[in-house]
Design a protein around this motif. Structure first.
Motif, PDB file in Angstrom:
ATOM      1  N   ILE A 188      -8.947   6.710  -0.702  1.00 27.27           N
ATOM      2  CA  ILE A 188      -8.585   5.565   0.145  1.00 27.27           C
ATOM      3  C   ILE A 188      -8.942   4.257  -0.558  1.00 27.27           C
ATOM      4  CG2 ILE A 188      -9.170   4.331   2.280  1.00 27.27           C
ATOM      5  CD1 ILE A 188      -9.442   7.077   3.636  1.00 27.27           C
ATOM      6  N   GLU A 189     -10.125   4.221  -1.157  1.00 20.84           N
ATOM      7  CA  GLU A 189     -10.571   3.010  -1.851  1.00 20.84           C
ATOM      8  C   GLU A 189      -9.629   2.653  -3.003  1.00 20.84           C
ATOM      9  OE1 GLU A 189     -14.526   1.188  -4.094  1.00 20.84           O
ATOM     10  OE2 GLU A 189     -14.621   3.175  -3.181  1.00 20.84           O
ATOM     11  N   LYS A 190      -9.164   3.672  -3.729  1.00 28.26           N
ATOM     12  CA  LYS A 190      -8.243   3.414  -4.839  1.00 28.26           C
ATOM     13  C   LYS A 190      -6.929   2.828  -4.332  1.00 28.26           C
ATOM     14  CE  LYS A 190     -10.042   6.801  -8.139  1.00 28.26           C
ATOM     15  NZ  LYS A 190      -9.796   8.093  -8.832  1.00 28.26           N
ATOM     16  N   GLN A 191      -6.434   3.350  -3.198  1.00 26.90           N
ATOM     17  CA  GLN A 191      -5.209   2.815  -2.618  1.00 26.90           C
ATOM     18  C   GLN A 191      -5.404   1.390  -2.121  1.00 26.90           C
ATOM     19  OE1 GLN A 191      -2.030   4.206  -2.531  1.00 26.90           O
ATOM     20  NE2 GLN A 191      -2.986   5.657  -3.926  1.00 26.90           N
ATOM     21  N   GLN A 192      -6.580   1.128  -1.545  1.00 26.76           N
ATOM     22  CA  GLN A 192      -6.864  -0.228  -1.061  1.00 26.76           C
ATOM     23  C   GLN A 192      -7.012  -1.211  -2.220  1.00 26.76           C
ATOM     24  OE1 GLN A 192     -10.220   0.771   1.462  1.00 26.76           O
ATOM     25  NE2 GLN A 192      -8.943   0.758   3.303  1.00 26.76           N
ATOM     26  N   GLU A 193      -7.549  -0.724  -3.337  1.00 24.78           N
ATOM     27  CA  GLU A 193      -7.620  -1.562  -4.533  1.00 24.78           C
ATOM     28  C   GLU A 193      -6.215  -1.867  -5.047  1.00 24.78           C
ATOM     29  OE1 GLU A 193     -10.058   0.637  -7.220  1.00 24.78           O
ATOM     30  OE2 GLU A 193     -11.947   0.051  -6.248  1.00 24.78           O
ATOM     31  N   LEU A 194      -5.336  -0.859  -4.974  1.00 25.62           N
ATOM     32  CA  LEU A 194      -3.946  -1.054  -5.381  1.00 25.62           C
ATOM     33  C   LEU A 194      -3.268  -2.083  -4.482  1.00 25.62           C
ATOM     34  CD1 LEU A 194      -1.390  -0.360  -6.982  1.00 25.62           C
ATOM     35  CD2 LEU A 194      -1.048   1.590  -5.438  1.00 25.62           C
ATOM     36  N   ILE A 195      -3.500  -1.987  -3.167  1.00 30.31           N
ATOM     37  CA  ILE A 195      -2.916  -2.938  -2.211  1.00 30.31           C
ATOM     38  C   ILE A 195      -3.389  -4.359  -2.524  1.00 30.31           C
ATOM     39  CG2 ILE A 195      -2.947  -3.666   0.218  1.00 30.31           C
ATOM     40  CD1 ILE A 195      -3.085  -0.615   0.902  1.00 30.31           C
ATOM     41  N   ALA A 196      -4.695  -4.503  -2.800  1.00 27.26           N
ATOM     42  CA  ALA A 196      -5.245  -5.827  -3.137  1.00 27.26           C
ATOM     43  C   ALA A 196      -4.627  -6.360  -4.431  1.00 27.26           C
ATOM     44  CB  ALA A 196      -6.765  -5.747  -3.273  1.00 27.26           C
ATOM     45  N   LEU A 197      -4.451  -5.475  -5.417  1.00 27.90           N
ATOM     46  CA  LEU A 197      -3.860  -5.887  -6.698  1.00 27.90           C
ATOM     47  C   LEU A 197      -2.402  -6.307  -6.517  1.00 27.90           C
ATOM     48  CD1 LEU A 197      -4.143  -6.137  -9.781  1.00 27.90           C
ATOM     49  CD2 LEU A 197      -3.457  -3.733  -9.959  1.00 27.90           C
ATOM     50  N   LEU A 198      -1.654  -5.539  -5.719  1.00 29.84           N
ATOM     51  CA  LEU A 198      -0.258  -5.889  -5.453  1.00 29.84           C
ATOM     52  C   LEU A 198      -0.163  -7.237  -4.738  1.00 29.84           C
ATOM     53  CD1 LEU A 198       1.057  -2.393  -4.332  1.00 29.84           C
ATOM     54  CD2 LEU A 198       1.812  -3.644  -6.357  1.00 29.84           C
ATOM     55  N   LYS A 199      -1.053  -7.451  -3.802  1.00 30.65           N
ATOM     56  CA  LYS A 199      -1.073  -8.725  -3.067  1.00 30.65           C
ATOM     57  C   LYS A 199      -1.370  -9.882  -4.020  1.00 30.65           C
ATOM     58  CE  LYS A 199      -3.278 -10.951   0.913  1.00 30.65           C
ATOM     59  NZ  LYS A 199      -4.299 -10.813   1.982  1.00 30.65           N
ATOM     60  N   GLU A 200      -2.336  -9.651  -4.913  1.00 30.98           N
ATOM     61  CA  GLU A 200      -2.711 -10.676  -5.879  1.00 30.98           C
ATOM     62  C   GLU A 200      -1.553 -10.993  -6.826  1.00 30.98           C
ATOM     63  OE1 GLU A 200      -5.812 -10.756  -9.562  1.00 30.98           O
ATOM     64  OE2 GLU A 200      -6.603  -9.962  -7.673  1.00 30.98           O
ATOM     65  N   LYS A 201      -0.882  -9.935  -7.310  1.00 31.93           N
ATOM     66  CA  LYS A 201       0.244 -10.138  -8.228  1.00 31.93           C
ATOM     67  C   LYS A 201       1.415 -10.813  -7.524  1.00 31.93           C
ATOM     68  CE  LYS A 201      -0.560  -6.575 -11.723  1.00 31.93           C
ATOM     69  NZ  LYS A 201       0.004  -5.403 -12.425  1.00 31.93           N
ATOM     70  N   ARG A 202       1.662 -10.418  -6.286  1.00 28.48           N
ATOM     71  CA  ARG A 202       2.736 -11.037  -5.490  1.00 28.48           C
ATOM     72  C   ARG A 202       2.494 -12.532  -5.367  1.00 28.48           C
ATOM     73  NH1 ARG A 202       4.016 -12.433  -0.114  1.00 28.48           N
ATOM     74  NH2 ARG A 202       5.889 -11.462   0.781  1.00 28.48           N
ATOM     75  N   GLN A 203       1.236 -12.878  -5.045  1.00 30.31           N
ATOM     76  CA  GLN A 203       0.872 -14.286  -4.894  1.00 30.31           C
ATOM     77  C   GLN A 203       1.041 -15.043  -6.211  1.00 30.31           C
ATOM     78  OE1 GLN A 203       0.048 -15.744  -2.024  1.00 30.31           O
ATOM     79  NE2 GLN A 203      -0.277 -17.748  -2.939  1.00 30.31           N
ATOM     80  N   ALA A 204       0.646 -14.390  -7.298  1.00 26.44           N
ATOM     81  CA  ALA A 204       0.737 -15.029  -8.614  1.00 26.44           C
ATOM     82  C   ALA A 204       2.190 -15.291  -9.011  1.00 26.44           C
ATOM     83  CB  ALA A 204       0.051 -14.156  -9.664  1.00 26.44           C
ATOM     84  N   VAL A 205       3.079 -14.339  -8.703  1.00 23.11           N
ATOM     85  CA  VAL A 205       4.496 -14.494  -9.030  1.00 23.11           C
ATOM     86  C   VAL A 205       5.096 -15.666  -8.262  1.00 23.11           C
ATOM     87  CG1 VAL A 205       6.781 -13.416  -8.785  1.00 23.11           C
ATOM     88  CG2 VAL A 205       4.897 -12.120  -9.765  1.00 23.11           C
TER      89      VAL A 205
END
Length: 462
Positions: A188-205
């Motif tokens: 679960i933690e790995k998936q939540q880290e992935l969600i946070a990373l996707l959110k961060e990358k989305r924001q950066a784009v």
């Protein structure tokens, strides 16, 4: 839950508890008061020698009040002592409370609003925590109401009938669940880290596109200069921007329309939807639960929302809590066209035809605009606020209409990709959480037999 790879017990009998059903024939059923003792030892004046504890979604944790973690009480006289291996129960608001029990690993103190229980020598506290956290034992109990709060009294809680496996089985079940849930929690933690990373990358784009332009490869595809000359924007959080872009305040490009402070005496259960700052979430506007009569709203046509209007909140929480910070941005969905906002919501409508609504929306979603909000919002009581004039005072970058369209087209495609990957990761988290809950429920009620379970031997590195 299907037993799957876990075998059932060889023999079951009727527990005579309606919601528990059949359970292993060597288990007993007893009221909780037989194995749990309510302990209420007040701290009194000796509070300085105890850590402050809190019951949270992460279990029982310590609070460092000297560093501002948690509100410092005016006095600790009503606080109670908690020892390691004692259970902390939240027996109020039982239908809404997301965390109803925690096992303490600390010597500390907690508010007297909670109930602290010590387990008897024949009841393992770790097993008890797994059991009460995942089994709805309150079914059929008559609650006590204090105002709007639904409370289970300690004497009522003591009558709840619970399964009591032999102590060695309780310890084995807890050991099994500690191991298996740790594995699931790691996934679960790995998936939540992935969600946070996707959110961060989305924001950066988004932020890069509205302040620097398209990435070189994407720019080349649509015939734009992949490496345009840059100029200093003169704005700290914008930095260098394409030389041919206009840098100007939002107020030159948008009209700001403040919502109206409608009287609560006009609120009703149906009619015209009434939008408040709290309804602006996750870049959209949620369906409100409050409505106004048509005859009241008709006098305020200027604030009636249109489909795809861009709205932004003027109040919010601390800037660190991004999901509810001041300046939440949303696009009004077709279903809420005709709704009206209150005085804490601003409508931003573009002037003329030199600014695309969708480009405005992405601009307001950027990190650069978030920086502007964080700098110019200020605290009032327990909220952060910002005025509509300051919302529109932010300097930003505005390419020509043609380039705005290419940027919006690019971002629309990229955002869909990120949102699709995020949704997939969230579904995985949901499935893992369901499996975790089902596994715990099956183990603590005897639907699976883990008496012979042993943790797999770790492979030696070759």
């Amino acid at each position: 839950m299907s037993a799957g790879k876990y075998k059932p017990y060889p023999e079951y009998r009727d527990s005579e508890v309606e919601w528990l059903g059949d359970f292993p024939s060597n288990w007993e059923v007893e009221p909780s008061k037989k194995v749990l003792t309510l302990r209420r030892e007040l701290v009194g004046t000796d509070h300085a020698s105890f850590q402050l504890l809190s019951l949270t979604l992460r279990g029982v944790i310590t609070r460092d009040i000297s560093n501002g973690e948690g509100k410092i009480p005016a006095e600790f006289n009503s606080y109670q002592i908690v020892s390691p291996d004692e259970l902390i129960f939240c027996l109020f608001d039982i239908d809404e409370t997301p965390r109803s029990i925690g096992l303490s690993f600390h010597e500390g103190m907690i508010t007297g609003a909670y109930n602290v229980y010590r387990t008897s020598p024949r009841y393992n506290p770790n097993y008890a925590c797994f059991y009460f956290l995942h089994i709805d034992s309150f079914k059929g109990l008559k609650p006590f109401y204090t105002g709007l709060r639904k409370v289970v009294r300690a004497d009522t809680f003591g009558t709840i009938k619970i399964p009591i496996p032999p102590l060695p089985e309780q310890i084995q079940i807890a050991k099994f669940l500690d191991y298996e849930t740790a594995k699931i929690d790691e996934l679960i933690e790995k998936q939540q880290e992935l969600i946070a990373l996707l959110k961060e990358k989305r924001q950066a784009v988004i932020s890069h596109a509205v302040t620097k332009g398209l990435p070189p490869e994407a720019a080349q595809k649509v015939g734009l200069n992949p490496h345009p000359p840059l100029k200093d924007s003169g704005i700290e959080w914008l930095g260098k921007v394409p030389e041919h872009w206009n840098v100007s305040p939002l107020k030159q490009h948008v009209d700001t329309i403040n919502g109206f402070g409608f009287s609560s005496s006009h609120f009703q259960d149906e009619g015209v939807p009434f939008i408040r700052a709290g309804n602006i979430k996750k870049k959209s506007v949620t369906q409100p639960s409050i409505f106004l009569p048509e005859k009241i709203v008709s006098a305020y046509k200027r604030v009636i929302l249109k489909k795809n209007d861009v709205v932004i909140s003027m109040v919010g929480s601390d800037p660190k809590i991004l999901e509810s910070a001041v300046g939440q941005v949303g696009i009004v969905p077709p279903s809420l066209a005709g709704a009206v906002p209150n005085q804490n919501v601003v409508i931003m409508r573009e002037k003329g035809t030199v600014l695309l609504k969708s480009y405005l929306f992405y601009t307001l979603c950027s990190s650069a605009y978030r920086n502007h909000l964080n700098v110019f919002s200020h605290k009032l009581a327990n909220q952060s606020i910002i005025s509509s004039s300051l919302l529109a005072a932010a300097y930003f970058t505005f390419p020509n209409l043609k380039e705005q369209k290419t940027i919006v087209s690019f971002l629309d495609t990229e955002v869909v990709k990120f949102d699709s990957l995020t949704a997939k990761a969230k579904r995985t988290v949901g499935l893992l959480q369901e499996r975790r809950t089902a596994l715990i429920s099956a183990a603590v009620t005897g639907k699976i037999d883990v008496r012979d379970w042993q943790p797999p031997k770790e492979r030696k590195a070759s």
